[in-house]
Design a protein around this motif. Structure first.
Motif, PDB file in Angstrom:
ATOM      1  N   SER A   3       0.833  -1.196   0.000  1.00 52.80           N
ATOM      2  CA  SER A   3       0.000   0.000   0.000  1.00 52.80           C
ATOM      3  C   SER A   3       0.869   1.247   0.000  1.00 52.80           C
ATOM      4  O   SER A   3       1.707   1.405   0.874  1.00 52.80           O
ATOM      5  CB  SER A   3      -0.892   0.007   1.230  1.00 52.80           C
ATOM      6  N   LEU A   5      -0.118   4.198   0.585  1.00 48.18           N
ATOM      7  CA  LEU A   5      -0.671   5.211   1.472  1.00 48.18           C
ATOM      8  C   LEU A   5      -0.861   4.656   2.868  1.00 48.18           C
ATOM      9  O   LEU A   5      -1.180   3.494   3.047  1.00 48.18           O
ATOM     10  CB  LEU A   5      -2.023   5.709   0.951  1.00 48.18           C
ATOM     11  N   LEU A   6      -0.692   5.500   3.826  1.00 46.46           N
ATOM     12  CA  LEU A   6      -0.916   5.146   5.219  1.00 46.46           C
ATOM     13  C   LEU A   6      -2.045   6.036   5.714  1.00 46.46           C
ATOM     14  O   LEU A   6      -1.917   7.251   5.711  1.00 46.46           O
ATOM     15  CB  LEU A   6       0.359   5.407   6.024  1.00 46.46           C
ATOM     16  N   ALA A   7      -3.160   5.452   6.031  1.00 46.16           N
ATOM     17  CA  ALA A   7      -4.282   6.237   6.541  1.00 46.16           C
ATOM     18  C   ALA A   7      -4.095   6.401   8.032  1.00 46.16           C
ATOM     19  O   ALA A   7      -4.006   5.429   8.766  1.00 46.16           O
ATOM     20  CB  ALA A   7      -5.602   5.546   6.243  1.00 46.16           C
ATOM     21  N   THR A  22      -9.290  12.182   9.012  1.00 46.71           N
ATOM     22  CA  THR A  22      -8.160  11.345   8.621  1.00 46.71           C
ATOM     23  C   THR A  22      -7.413  12.025   7.489  1.00 46.71           C
ATOM     24  O   THR A  22      -7.942  12.907   6.810  1.00 46.71           O
ATOM     25  CB  THR A  22      -8.609   9.951   8.144  1.00 46.71           C
ATOM     26  N   MET A  23      -6.188  11.618   7.299  1.00 38.72           N
ATOM     27  CA  MET A  23      -5.388  12.133   6.211  1.00 38.72           C
ATOM     28  C   MET A  23      -4.532  10.992   5.689  1.00 38.72           C
ATOM     29  O   MET A  23      -4.041  10.178   6.463  1.00 38.72           O
ATOM     30  CB  MET A  23      -4.507  13.286   6.686  1.00 38.72           C
ATOM     31  N   GLN A  24      -4.379  10.928   4.396  1.00 42.06           N
ATOM     32  CA  GLN A  24      -3.538   9.911   3.781  1.00 42.06           C
ATOM     33  C   GLN A  24      -2.103  10.434   3.724  1.00 42.06           C
ATOM     34  O   GLN A  24      -1.876  11.574   3.313  1.00 42.06           O
ATOM     35  CB  GLN A  24      -4.021   9.618   2.358  1.00 42.06           C
ATOM     36  N   LYS A  26       1.442   9.546   1.998  1.00 39.09           N
ATOM     37  CA  LYS A  26       2.056   8.756   0.934  1.00 39.09           C
ATOM     38  C   LYS A  26       3.461   8.302   1.354  1.00 39.09           C
ATOM     39  O   LYS A  26       4.215   9.069   1.943  1.00 39.09           O
ATOM     40  CB  LYS A  26       2.146   9.613  -0.326  1.00 39.09           C
TER      41      LYS A  26
END
Length: 95
Positions: A3, A5-7, A22-24, A26
């Motif tokens: 993945s 992205l890290l949520a 929340t924010m993604q 990268k």
């Protein structure tokens, strides 16, 4: 890496009935098996937490951050710890 992205669920100073923002973050461009890659990811996480928690917002009459913003920031960065650790383990296993 599975993945890119890290949520990160960011703690909210909003009421409990509102969903936490929340924010993604990268990280597909980083090599998390290296200390340098891990450091850059930590900086990105802290930056995202600062933005979402309003750490840089100015309040008229003071330069002191609100306790709610500080609490939100600390919880947000702390909540990312397990997700980052899992991503680093995966990166080390894949390398």
């Amino acid at each position: 890496m599975s993945s890119p992205l890290l949520a990160i669920a960011l703690a909210s100073a909003i009421s409990a009935t509102s969903p936490a923002p929340t924010m993604q973050v990268k990280f597909d461009d980083l090599n998390l098996s290296t200390p340098a890659g891990q450091e850059i990811l930590q900086k990105r996480i802290k930056s995202a937490a600062r933005e979402v928690c309003g750490m840089d917002e100015k309040t008229t009459g003071t330069r002191i951050r609100s306790s709610e913003s500080a609490r939100c920031y600390n919880q947000a960065v702390g909540s990312a710890t397990a997700a980052v650790a899992a991503a680093v383990r995966k990166a080390r296993a894949d390398s």
